[in-house]
Design a protein around this motif. Structure first.
Motif, PDB file in Angstrom:
ATOM      1  N   VAL A 181       0.854  -1.187   0.000  1.00 29.39           N
ATOM      2  CA  VAL A 181       0.000   0.000   0.000  1.00 29.39           C
ATOM      3  C   VAL A 181       0.889   1.234   0.000  1.00 29.39           C
ATOM      4  N   SER A 182       0.334   2.340  -0.452  1.00 27.22           N
ATOM      5  CA  SER A 182       1.084   3.597  -0.426  1.00 27.22           C
ATOM      6  C   SER A 182       0.967   4.225   0.958  1.00 27.22           C
ATOM      7  N   LEU A 183       1.768   5.241   1.188  1.00 29.24           N
ATOM      8  CA  LEU A 183       1.709   5.959   2.464  1.00 29.24           C
ATOM      9  C   LEU A 183       0.308   6.492   2.719  1.00 29.24           C
ATOM     10  N   LYS A 184      -0.384   6.894   1.680  1.00 22.98           N
ATOM     11  CA  LYS A 184      -1.724   7.458   1.824  1.00 22.98           C
ATOM     12  C   LYS A 184      -2.699   6.489   2.479  1.00 22.98           C
ATOM     13  N   GLU A 185      -2.404   5.194   2.412  1.00 27.10           N
ATOM     14  CA  GLU A 185      -3.298   4.185   2.982  1.00 27.10           C
ATOM     15  C   GLU A 185      -2.908   3.752   4.389  1.00 27.10           C
ATOM     16  N   ILE A 186      -1.840   4.326   4.931  1.00 31.07           N
ATOM     17  CA  ILE A 186      -1.436   4.002   6.299  1.00 31.07           C
ATOM     18  C   ILE A 186      -2.239   4.885   7.263  1.00 31.07           C
ATOM     19  N   PRO A 187      -2.928   4.289   8.236  1.00 31.35           N
ATOM     20  CA  PRO A 187      -3.756   5.074   9.163  1.00 31.35           C
ATOM     21  C   PRO A 187      -2.946   6.045  10.019  1.00 31.35           C
ATOM     22  N   ASN A 188      -3.672   6.931  10.667  1.00 36.39           N
ATOM     23  CA  ASN A 188      -3.110   7.853  11.663  1.00 36.39           C
ATOM     24  C   ASN A 188      -2.168   8.901  11.073  1.00 36.39           C
ATOM     25  N   GLY A 189      -2.433   9.308   9.817  1.00 34.32           N
ATOM     26  CA  GLY A 189      -1.692  10.442   9.287  1.00 34.32           C
ATOM     27  C   GLY A 189      -1.026  10.238   7.950  1.00 34.32           C
ATOM     28  N   GLY A 190      -1.105   9.026   7.381  1.00 34.10           N
ATOM     29  CA  GLY A 190      -0.451   8.804   6.101  1.00 34.10           C
ATOM     30  C   GLY A 190      -0.927   9.739   5.008  1.00 34.10           C
ATOM     31  N   MET A 191      -2.230   9.897   4.900  1.00 37.10           N
ATOM     32  CA  MET A 191      -2.800  10.792   3.888  1.00 37.10           C
ATOM     33  C   MET A 191      -2.388  12.238   4.160  1.00 37.10           C
ATOM     34  N   LEU A 192      -2.400  12.627   5.410  1.00 36.60           N
ATOM     35  CA  LEU A 192      -2.055  14.001   5.777  1.00 36.60           C
ATOM     36  C   LEU A 192      -0.611  14.340   5.431  1.00 36.60           C
ATOM     37  N   PHE A 193       0.291  13.405   5.698  1.00 36.66           N
ATOM     38  CA  PHE A 193       1.713  13.657   5.493  1.00 36.66           C
ATOM     39  C   PHE A 193       2.172  13.371   4.065  1.00 36.66           C
ATOM     40  N   TYR A 194       1.322  12.772   3.252  1.00 32.78           N
ATOM     41  CA  TYR A 194       1.778  12.343   1.932  1.00 32.78           C
ATOM     42  C   TYR A 194       2.332  13.485   1.070  1.00 32.78           C
ATOM     43  N   PRO A 195       1.698  14.660   1.007  1.00 32.99           N
ATOM     44  CA  PRO A 195       2.260  15.727   0.158  1.00 32.99           C
ATOM     45  C   PRO A 195       3.701  16.071   0.511  1.00 32.99           C
ATOM     46  N   ALA A 196       4.016  16.144   1.809  1.00 30.69           N
ATOM     47  CA  ALA A 196       5.394  16.438   2.215  1.00 30.69           C
ATOM     48  C   ALA A 196       6.321  15.293   1.849  1.00 30.69           C
ATOM     49  N   PHE A 197       5.853  14.067   2.036  1.00 34.12           N
ATOM     50  CA  PHE A 197       6.654  12.888   1.686  1.00 34.12           C
ATOM     51  C   PHE A 197       6.941  12.860   0.184  1.00 34.12           C
ATOM     52  N   HIS A 198       5.935  13.191  -0.605  1.00 37.86           N
ATOM     53  CA  HIS A 198       6.117  13.234  -2.059  1.00 37.86           C
ATOM     54  C   HIS A 198       7.181  14.267  -2.427  1.00 37.86           C
ATOM     55  N   LYS A 199       7.079  15.431  -1.836  1.00 40.82           N
ATOM     56  CA  LYS A 199       8.023  16.503  -2.154  1.00 40.82           C
ATOM     57  C   LYS A 199       9.436  16.154  -1.710  1.00 40.82           C
ATOM     58  N   GLU A 200       9.577  15.573  -0.509  1.00 36.41           N
ATOM     59  CA  GLU A 200      10.897  15.328   0.057  1.00 36.41           C
ATOM     60  C   GLU A 200      11.567  14.068  -0.483  1.00 36.41           C
TER      61      GLU A 200
END
Length: 233
Positions: free
Chosen positions: A111-130
């Motif tokens: 699964v992608s980070l976006k599917e990890i509970p407790n903040g994966g979706m929230l943090f994904y834009p920063a993870f993508h950029k970094e």
């Protein structure tokens, strides 16, 4: 603070060198405090690491290298040559030893980070950029290079995208990096995939940190002359 912050900006430079800001030191010290609250034998059996009771040391496999976590000295170093990891990597090792609550088995899906509970979706834009953008730049127009770099740190070829590799980052935590090649009509793309069981093994910020660590490692192998930010890993 329960996890490491995903921003390199937590480091600052002065004429005296690089200084760690408070958040990293708090997370590092808390990791050792948390370690004291658990039974070493439970950690060893649950997380598939070795505990040397006579030395009060854990041997932790971490991306194709063994690291020694010395509970007496409260230090972490590479078993092979004594190299001390960056503060970010040290915190990830401590979190791997301490965050778990119960025995957890691999789900054996990705699964992608976006599917990890407790903040994966929230943090994904920063993870993508970094992290993801760097993978695209390094491998998006030369996907075969991913396999060359992956081999150096124990990665095994997988069957996703135009090139992909699976890494046993910790004994119970695999990660998969996938590259899709770009051309004049289609933009290159990349992703880092996780087994869903990781939510029970690491805090979400450490999940992000682990994905970022692997991405950064591969990017530096692709272009070793390029240094991305400060060395926290």
């Amino acid at each position: 603070m329960t996890g490491i912050k995903f921003k390199h900006s937590l480091l600052c430079t002065t004429q005296g060198g690089i200084y760690l800001e408070t958040n990293y030191r708090i997370a590092y010290d808390k990791g050792w405090d948390d370690l004291k609250q658990k039974t070493p034998e439970d950690i060893a059996s649950t997380m598939d690491v070795t505990y040397l009771s006579d030395k009060q040391q854990f041997i932790v496999p971490y991306l194709n290298e063994n690291y020694i976590a010395d509970c007496i000295k409260q230090t972490i170093h590479k078993e092979a040559d004594g190299t001390v990891p960056g503060i970010g990597a040290a915190i990830l090792i401590l979190h791997y030893l301490t965050f778990f609550q119960t025995e957890t088995a691999l789900v054996n899906k990705w699964v992608s980070l976006k599917e990890i509970p407790n903040g994966g979706m929230l943090f994904y834009p920063a993870f993508h950029k970094e992290s993801i953008v760097g993978l695209i730049k390094a491998f998006g127009h030369q996907p075969s290079l991913l396999l060359e770099c992956a081999k150096q740190i124990g990665g095994q070829p997988a069957r996703f995208g135009d090139a992909s590799a699976v890494f046993k980052v910790f004994p119970k935590i695999p990660l998969c990096v996938v590259i899709w090649e770009g051309d004049e009509e289609i933009a290159a793309n990349a992703t880092v995939l996780f087994d869903p069981s990781i939510e029970h093994l690491l805090h979400i910020e450490s999940v992000i940190g682990l994905g970022g660590y692997l991405a950064n490692k591969l990017i530096k192998l692709a272009a070793p002359e390029t240094r991305r930010g400060h060395e926290i890993w």
